[in-house]
Design a protein around this motif. Structure first.
Motif, PDB file in Angstrom:
ATOM      1  N   GLY A  52       0.790  -1.220   0.000  1.00 19.84           N
ATOM      2  CA  GLY A  52       0.000   0.000   0.000  1.00 19.84           C
ATOM      3  C   GLY A  52       0.824   1.273   0.000  1.00 19.84           C
ATOM      4  N   LEU A  53       2.146   1.170   0.206  1.00 22.90           N
ATOM      5  CA  LEU A  53       3.015   2.338   0.219  1.00 22.90           C
ATOM      6  C   LEU A  53       3.559   2.590  -1.183  1.00 22.90           C
ATOM      7  CD1 LEU A  53       4.634   4.551   1.724  1.00 22.90           C
ATOM      8  CD2 LEU A  53       6.396   2.803   2.163  1.00 22.90           C
ATOM      9  N   GLY A  54       3.301   3.780  -1.708  1.00 18.10           N
ATOM     10  CA  GLY A  54       3.939   4.180  -2.956  1.00 18.10           C
ATOM     11  C   GLY A  54       5.410   4.438  -2.693  1.00 18.10           C
ATOM     12  N   PHE A  55       5.679   5.423  -1.806  1.00 12.85           N
ATOM     13  CA  PHE A  55       7.052   5.662  -1.374  1.00 12.85           C
ATOM     14  C   PHE A  55       7.069   6.419  -0.054  1.00 12.85           C
ATOM     15  CE2 PHE A  55       6.199   9.393  -4.091  1.00 12.85           C
ATOM     16  CZ  PHE A  55       6.559  10.436  -3.240  1.00 12.85           C
ATOM     17  N   LYS A  56       8.180   6.281   0.637  1.00 12.22           N
ATOM     18  CA  LYS A  56       8.486   7.063   1.827  1.00 12.22           C
ATOM     19  C   LYS A  56       9.857   7.672   1.620  1.00 12.22           C
ATOM     20  CE  LYS A  56       9.500   6.969   6.786  1.00 12.22           C
ATOM     21  NZ  LYS A  56       9.553   6.160   8.029  1.00 12.22           N
ATOM     22  N   THR A  57       9.925   8.982   1.774  1.00 12.72           N
ATOM     23  CA  THR A  57      11.215   9.652   1.757  1.00 12.72           C
ATOM     24  C   THR A  57      11.571  10.003   3.196  1.00 12.72           C
ATOM     25  OG1 THR A  57      10.070  11.735   1.325  1.00 12.72           O
ATOM     26  CG2 THR A  57      11.037  10.604  -0.569  1.00 12.72           C
ATOM     27  N   TYR A  58      12.714   9.547   3.618  1.00  9.33           N
ATOM     28  CA  TYR A  58      13.230   9.852   4.954  1.00  9.33           C
ATOM     29  C   TYR A  58      13.948  11.193   4.843  1.00  9.33           C
ATOM     30  CZ  TYR A  58      12.281   4.928   5.863  1.00  9.33           C
ATOM     31  OH  TYR A  58      11.675   3.696   6.000  1.00  9.33           O
ATOM     32  N   LEU A  59      13.336  12.245   5.344  1.00 12.38           N
ATOM     33  CA  LEU A  59      13.827  13.601   5.147  1.00 12.38           C
ATOM     34  C   LEU A  59      14.375  14.200   6.433  1.00 12.38           C
ATOM     35  CD1 LEU A  59      10.870  15.031   3.029  1.00 12.38           C
ATOM     36  CD2 LEU A  59      12.956  13.879   2.220  1.00 12.38           C
ATOM     37  N   MET A  60      15.384  15.052   6.257  1.00 20.59           N
ATOM     38  CA  MET A  60      16.005  15.703   7.402  1.00 20.59           C
ATOM     39  C   MET A  60      16.429  17.115   7.001  1.00 20.59           C
ATOM     40  SD  MET A  60      19.383  14.402   9.465  1.00 20.59           S
ATOM     41  CE  MET A  60      20.635  15.095   8.394  1.00 20.59           C
ATOM     42  N   ARG A  61      16.299  18.036   7.949  1.00 18.99           N
ATOM     43  CA  ARG A  61      16.870  19.383   7.805  1.00 18.99           C
ATOM     44  C   ARG A  61      17.809  19.597   8.982  1.00 18.99           C
ATOM     45  NH1 ARG A  61      12.784  24.135   6.952  1.00 18.99           N
ATOM     46  NH2 ARG A  61      11.793  23.351   8.829  1.00 18.99           N
ATOM     47  N   GLU A  62      18.939  20.241   8.688  1.00 19.04           N
ATOM     48  CA  GLU A  62      19.892  20.582   9.742  1.00 19.04           C
ATOM     49  C   GLU A  62      19.965  22.093   9.873  1.00 19.04           C
ATOM     50  OE1 GLU A  62      23.553  18.105  10.408  1.00 19.04           O
ATOM     51  OE2 GLU A  62      23.110  17.551   8.322  1.00 19.04           O
ATOM     52  N   ARG A  63      19.936  22.544  11.106  1.00 20.22           N
ATOM     53  CA  ARG A  63      19.991  23.978  11.382  1.00 20.22           C
ATOM     54  C   ARG A  63      21.246  24.573  10.746  1.00 20.22           C
ATOM     55  NH1 ARG A  63      21.059  27.004  16.868  1.00 20.22           N
ATOM     56  NH2 ARG A  63      20.081  28.980  16.351  1.00 20.22           N
ATOM     57  N   GLY A  64      21.043  25.652   9.969  1.00 18.33           N
ATOM     58  CA  GLY A  64      22.160  26.335   9.335  1.00 18.33           C
ATOM     59  C   GLY A  64      22.567  25.770   7.981  1.00 18.33           C
ATOM     60  N   VAL A  65      21.987  24.646   7.572  1.00 20.92           N
ATOM     61  CA  VAL A  65      22.297  24.052   6.273  1.00 20.92           C
ATOM     62  C   VAL A  65      21.135  24.345   5.325  1.00 20.92           C
ATOM     63  CG1 VAL A  65      22.776  21.893   5.045  1.00 20.92           C
ATOM     64  CG2 VAL A  65      23.671  22.231   7.368  1.00 20.92           C
ATOM     65  N   ARG A  66      21.438  24.883   4.152  1.00 18.74           N
ATOM     66  CA  ARG A  66      20.415  25.251   3.160  1.00 18.74           C
ATOM     67  C   ARG A  66      19.335  26.152   3.771  1.00 18.74           C
ATOM     68  NH1 ARG A  66      21.277  19.901   2.459  1.00 18.74           N
ATOM     69  NH2 ARG A  66      22.517  19.349   0.647  1.00 18.74           N
ATOM     70  N   ASP A  67      19.773  27.083   4.582  1.00 16.87           N
ATOM     71  CA  ASP A  67      18.897  28.093   5.204  1.00 16.87           C
ATOM     72  C   ASP A  67      17.877  27.518   6.178  1.00 16.87           C
ATOM     73  OD1 ASP A  67      20.131  30.181   3.782  1.00 16.87           O
ATOM     74  OD2 ASP A  67      18.839  29.800   2.042  1.00 16.87           O
ATOM     75  N   SER A  68      18.094  26.301   6.663  1.00 16.90           N
ATOM     76  CA  SER A  68      17.149  25.735   7.624  1.00 16.90           C
ATOM     77  C   SER A  68      17.324  26.398   8.989  1.00 16.90           C
ATOM     78  CB  SER A  68      17.349  24.223   7.776  1.00 16.90           C
ATOM     79  OG  SER A  68      16.467  23.738   8.775  1.00 16.90           O
ATOM     80  N   PRO A  69      16.220  26.863   9.595  1.00 13.63           N
ATOM     81  CA  PRO A  69      16.303  27.443  10.933  1.00 13.63           C
ATOM     82  C   PRO A  69      16.259  26.386  12.042  1.00 13.63           C
ATOM     83  CG  PRO A  69      14.078  27.644  10.114  1.00 13.63           C
ATOM     84  CD  PRO A  69      14.891  27.009   9.006  1.00 13.63           C
ATOM     85  N   VAL A  70      16.025  25.113  11.676  1.00 12.50           N
ATOM     86  CA  VAL A  70      15.802  24.075  12.681  1.00 12.50           C
ATOM     87  C   VAL A  70      16.497  22.767  12.311  1.00 12.50           C
ATOM     88  CG1 VAL A  70      13.536  24.960  13.386  1.00 12.50           C
ATOM     89  CG2 VAL A  70      13.685  23.262  11.556  1.00 12.50           C
ATOM     90  N   ASN A  71      16.687  21.926  13.315  1.00  7.56           N
ATOM     91  CA  ASN A  71      16.992  20.512  13.119  1.00  7.56           C
ATOM     92  C   ASN A  71      15.646  19.802  13.078  1.00  7.56           C
ATOM     93  OD1 ASN A  71      19.820  20.626  13.146  1.00  7.56           O
ATOM     94  ND2 ASN A  71      19.889  20.518  15.379  1.00  7.56           N
ATOM     95  N   GLN A  72      15.449  18.988  12.055  1.00  5.77           N
ATOM     96  CA  GLN A  72      14.126  18.376  11.906  1.00  5.77           C
ATOM     97  C   GLN A  72      14.221  17.053  11.150  1.00  5.77           C
ATOM     98  OE1 GLN A  72      11.090  20.352   9.328  1.00  5.77           O
ATOM     99  NE2 GLN A  72      10.090  20.741  11.304  1.00  5.77           N
TER     100      GLN A  72
END
Length: 192
Positions: free
Chosen positions: A35-55
């Motif tokens: 039933g899963l088409g796809f799952k992307t495991y995504l991450m943002r790091e504070r200060g990388v690519r203008d990200s204000p947060v770790n997420q």
């Protein structure tokens, strides 16, 4: 088609290596999830690519509601809840899906857009479909999707990119892994 995402915003000094290790450990469980088409495991790091947060913010595209429900209520999601607490799970009804020509995603871009009060819904949804199709035709795009939440009246535009310079506006995430057991089954084009 149903889109789904939850976000875990982590402390500014959080060791994001913990998230990378977690993805390596847990991703095999979804490699053949029915039933899963796809799952992307995504991450943002504070200060990388203008990200204000770790997420940590996985994004899913489901082929079936049953597959999504089995994930949420059958025990798999409970592991995340046990480790990080229970996040809000955003869900959007699919509007469009299109494949690009690139193969391996490095980055994802998500853009949320409010549906303005008084907007002509048919035209706005048709524009979202056209945007997904245009996006998929761009150089370096793996796939593009558009979906809508009719409760909060919010559109979400999602795309995966092979290279480091996406040509679109939105929040940029690093793709740690892609599990895509049913990607070939995701209906292409407009979803109605």
């Amino acid at each position: 088609m149903q889109a789904m995402q939850y976000e875990l915003t982590l402390p500014a000094d959080y060791d994001m290596g913990i998230i990378r290790a977690r993805v390596t450990r847990v991703s095999p469980a979804l490699e053949d999830w029915e039933g899963l088409g796809f799952k992307t495991y995504l991450m943002r790091e504070r200060g990388v690519r203008d990200s204000p947060v770790n997420q940590y913010a996985p994004f899913y595209l489901w082929n079936t509601i049953e597959g999504m429900n089995r994930f949420l209520w059958g025990g798999a999601f409970q592991h995340l809840v046990d480790d990080f607490g229970r996040p809000a799970v955003h869900q959007w009804t699919g509007l469009a899906y299109a494949e690009g020509t690139a193969a391996r995603p490095a980055l994802a871009v998500r853009r949320r857009q409010p549906v303005p009060e008084g907007a002509e819904l048919t035209a706005l949804m048709a524009d979202a479909v056209a945007e997904a199709e245009r996006r998929a035709g761009q150089d370096g795009v793996v796939l593009a999707a558009a979906a809508v939440d009719p409760h909060r009246w919010e559109l979400v535009h999602f795309s995966l990119w092979e290279h480091d310079a996406p040509k679109t506006e939105g929040e940029v995430f690093e793709v740690l892994h892609l599990s895509a057991p049913g990607r070939s089954l995701v209906a292409h084009g407009r979803q109605w």
